[in-house]
Design an enzyme around this catalytic site. Structure first.
Site, PDB file in Angstrom:
ATOM      1  N   GLU A  27       7.177 -27.909  -2.390  1.00  0.00           N
ATOM      2  CA  GLU A  27       6.612 -28.728  -1.329  1.00  0.00           C
ATOM      3  C   GLU A  27       5.170 -28.308  -1.042  1.00  0.00           C
ATOM      4  O   GLU A  27       4.831 -27.129  -1.116  1.00  0.00           O
ATOM      5  CB  GLU A  27       7.454 -28.604  -0.052  1.00  0.00           C
ATOM      6  CG  GLU A  27       8.838 -29.212  -0.224  1.00  0.00           C
ATOM      7  CD  GLU A  27       9.674 -29.158   1.043  1.00  0.00           C
ATOM      8  OE1 GLU A  27      10.417 -30.135   1.285  1.00  0.00           O
ATOM      9  OE2 GLU A  27       9.603 -28.154   1.781  1.00  0.00           O
ATOM     10  N   CYS A  82      11.298 -16.738   6.938  1.00  0.00           N
ATOM     11  CA  CYS A  82      10.781 -17.793   6.062  1.00  0.00           C
ATOM     12  C   CYS A  82      11.907 -18.410   5.241  1.00  0.00           C
ATOM     13  O   CYS A  82      12.668 -17.701   4.590  1.00  0.00           O
ATOM     14  CB  CYS A  82       9.705 -17.195   5.148  1.00  0.00           C
ATOM     15  SG  CYS A  82       9.031 -18.372   3.949  1.00  0.00           S
ATOM     16  N   SER A 139      -3.246 -16.438   1.431  1.00  0.00           N
ATOM     17  CA  SER A 139      -2.413 -15.657   2.343  1.00  0.00           C
ATOM     18  C   SER A 139      -1.493 -14.739   1.549  1.00  0.00           C
ATOM     19  O   SER A 139      -0.978 -15.120   0.495  1.00  0.00           O
ATOM     20  CB  SER A 139      -1.569 -16.594   3.215  1.00  0.00           C
ATOM     21  OG  SER A 139      -0.706 -15.855   4.057  1.00  0.00           O
ATOM     22  N   CYS A 181      -1.907 -27.338   2.296  1.00  0.00           N
ATOM     23  CA  CYS A 181      -1.176 -26.087   2.103  1.00  0.00           C
ATOM     24  C   CYS A 181      -0.385 -26.218   0.809  1.00  0.00           C
ATOM     25  O   CYS A 181       0.519 -27.047   0.712  1.00  0.00           O
ATOM     26  CB  CYS A 181      -0.246 -25.841   3.290  1.00  0.00           C
ATOM     27  SG  CYS A 181       0.792 -24.369   3.131  1.00  0.00           S
ATOM     28  N   CYS A 199      10.709 -17.273  -3.917  1.00  0.00           N
ATOM     29  CA  CYS A 199       9.842 -16.143  -3.594  1.00  0.00           C
ATOM     30  C   CYS A 199      10.657 -14.854  -3.616  1.00  0.00           C
ATOM     31  O   CYS A 199      11.815 -14.844  -3.187  1.00  0.00           O
ATOM     32  CB  CYS A 199       9.219 -16.341  -2.211  1.00  0.00           C
ATOM     33  SG  CYS A 199       8.041 -15.065  -1.721  1.00  0.00           S
ATOM     34  N   CYS A 220       5.027 -23.943   9.246  1.00  0.00           N
ATOM     35  CA  CYS A 220       4.994 -22.612   8.648  1.00  0.00           C
ATOM     36  C   CYS A 220       6.394 -22.011   8.576  1.00  0.00           C
ATOM     37  O   CYS A 220       7.121 -21.956   9.563  1.00  0.00           O
ATOM     38  CB  CYS A 220       4.092 -21.718   9.484  1.00  0.00           C
ATOM     39  SG  CYS A 220       3.945 -20.034   8.879  1.00  0.00           S
ATOM     40  N   CYS A 270      10.981 -12.466   3.130  1.00  0.00           N
ATOM     41  CA  CYS A 270      10.670 -12.386   4.552  1.00  0.00           C
ATOM     42  C   CYS A 270      11.761 -13.108   5.342  1.00  0.00           C
ATOM     43  O   CYS A 270      12.124 -14.252   5.028  1.00  0.00           O
ATOM     44  CB  CYS A 270       9.305 -13.017   4.834  1.00  0.00           C
ATOM     45  SG  CYS A 270       7.941 -12.179   3.974  1.00  0.00           S
ATOM     46  N   ASN A 278       9.290 -21.271  13.569  1.00  0.00           N
ATOM     47  CA  ASN A 278       9.780 -22.618  13.263  1.00  0.00           C
ATOM     48  C   ASN A 278      11.183 -22.526  12.682  1.00  0.00           C
ATOM     49  O   ASN A 278      11.414 -21.854  11.678  1.00  0.00           O
ATOM     50  CB  ASN A 278       8.827 -23.306  12.283  1.00  0.00           C
ATOM     51  CG  ASN A 278       7.455 -23.518  12.898  1.00  0.00           C
ATOM     52  OD1 ASN A 278       7.319 -24.141  13.936  1.00  0.00           O
ATOM     53  ND2 ASN A 278       6.419 -22.962  12.271  1.00  0.00           N
ATOM     54  N   LEU A 291       1.339 -10.698   9.008  1.00  0.00           N
ATOM     55  CA  LEU A 291       1.537  -9.381   9.616  1.00  0.00           C
ATOM     56  C   LEU A 291       2.910  -9.272  10.294  1.00  0.00           C
ATOM     57  O   LEU A 291       3.767  -8.511   9.864  1.00  0.00           O
ATOM     58  CB  LEU A 291       0.414  -9.113  10.612  1.00  0.00           C
ATOM     59  CG  LEU A 291       0.309  -7.686  11.125  1.00  0.00           C
ATOM     60  CD1 LEU A 291      -0.072  -6.727  10.000  1.00  0.00           C
ATOM     61  CD2 LEU A 291      -0.702  -7.592  12.265  1.00  0.00           C
TER      62      LEU A 291
END
Length: 390
Positions: free
Chosen positions: A114, A141, A218, A127, A134, A358, A138, A315, A240
């Site tokens: 996406e 996410c 990023s 973006c 990934c 995000c 995290c 989110n 962070l």
């Protein structure tokens, strides 16, 4: 011997095409200008032809060699058998109530990614994704819930930009992408070769011709690769999300390998090399990173790091285990950081109703609703326009 005859006999194509079969053509969007110059020169063709082709493709959006009339007829005929202009097909196109657009791209073998267009008063930001899945895991996410399936090639990254800009051009409103951020699916520095090759194309005057000040990479903190951001002279953003090693390691496993002290030292090195402040992205997780004392600890942590803090309310996505703080908590955190003298921005949540905000991006094969009711939020409304393709 023609170009196609030499290729069929197994002579090499650019380095990033090493996995291609002998009869496979090269995707044009994988070429930097020096790549294409070397490709043509190898077969006795003039280097300046590369500039002509780049101008046709990126400036005039002509991808039919028959229309490139300043190339000889023989060269046009040969190149048609060697170079393709394939772009990733759009599987679905969603438009949020706030104008954010999300594109779901087909990237072969049943995989998808996406990319998101984020509108604001003075810019139109794309973006982009750099990987399918990934490895950083995290906890806040949705992409991190998927293991890495594959790193995207340079042409698949550039292709996202080209498809979206072509889509905007078809609207007939004269809108142009002004910024690009590598903040979509995947850790960009875990795919640094292809990411920085794509950046070269996007920045080059012979390519998209986007200023490096309009390009941001990023990272979750992959320290050994961060020097490449400074070398490329593009902007750096760091995810962070914690004011201490204990908290950051809880939500970002990479911190166990590359702790805060080392990460912030690398950020200082970036600033010394570029003179550019780092954007520190800080996600507010209810009860975890959103309290007033957390705000004070965060400002103290960053007091000697040249940076600006980007506050991002969490989110939601399925199975996250985290909650979004109340608007009052978010505002209190924001006000405290400002009172303490930090340069801070409270990021406006965009595209949350279509899971384009995000931390919400993923592939089409993961269980996730297509839209979300945000009628009780500041964004308001749930009317979502959806377009499926092919």
């Amino acid at each position: 011997m023609t170009l196609s005859e030499q290729t069929q006999q197994g002579l090499s194509t650019p380095a990033d095409q090493s996995t291609a079969t002998q009869t496979e053509v090269v995707n044009f969007y994988s070429f930097t200008l020096p790549d294409l110059e070397a490709f043509l020169k190898k077969y006795g063709k003039e280097k300046f032809r590369a500039q002509q082709i780049f101008k046709w493709v990126y400036e005039q959006r002509v991808t039919d060699f028959d229309q490139m009339l300043n190339l000889s007829k023989d060269l046009r005929s040969e190149l048609k058998n060697l170079i393709t202009f394939k772009l990733p097909p759009v599987l679905k196109h969603l438009i949020s109530v706030d104008g954010t657009q999300k594109f779901l791209f087909d990237v072969r073998d049943g995989n998808s990614i996406e990319a998101v267009v984020i509108p604001s008063d003075d810019r139109l930001t794309l973006c982009v994704s750099s990987e399918i899945g990934c490895n950083m895991a995290c906890q806040f996410c949705f992409t991190g819930k998927q293991k890495l399936k594959r790193r995207l090639t340079a042409d698949e990254i550039v292709g996202q930009f080209m498809v979206v800009q072509d889509s905007l051009d078809k609207e007939g409103k004269g809108r142009k992408l002004s910024n690009i951020v590598f903040m979509g699916m995947g850790e960009p520095l875990d795919n640094s070769d292809n990411v920085f090759k794509a950046i070269e194309v996007i920045h080059s005057p012979w390519g998209v011709n986007l200023s490096k000040k309009k390009i941001t990479v990023s990272t979750s903190g992959l320290i050994p690769e961060m020097y490449k951001v400074a070398e490329a002279k593009v902007r750096l953003a760091v995810s962070l999300n914690g004011w201490s090693d204990e908290v950051r390691s809880q939500v970002m496993p990479i911190n166990k390998k590359y702790p805060l002290k080392d990460l912030l030292d690398e950020c200082r090195r970036y600033y010394r090399a570029t003179g550019e402040k780092i954007t520190m992205e800080y996600v507010l997780l209810k009860g975890v990173t959103d309290q007033i004392d957390h705000a004070r600890a965060l400002v103290k942590l960053l007091r000697d790091v040249p940076c600006k803090i980007n506050i991002i309310p969490f989110n939601e996505h399925p199975g996250s285990g985290f909650e979004r703080p109340s608007d009052e908590t978010v505002q209190a955190f924001h006000q405290e950081t400002m009172k303490l003298g930090a340069q801070v921005l409270l990021r406006r949540t965009m595209g949350r109703d279509i899971f384009a905000a995000c931390g919400q991006l993923t592939t089409k094969n993961v269980e996730r609703p297509e839209t979300m009711d945000i009628s009780n939020s500041k964004i308001g409304g749930t009317n979502v326009r959806s377009f499926s393709r092919g």
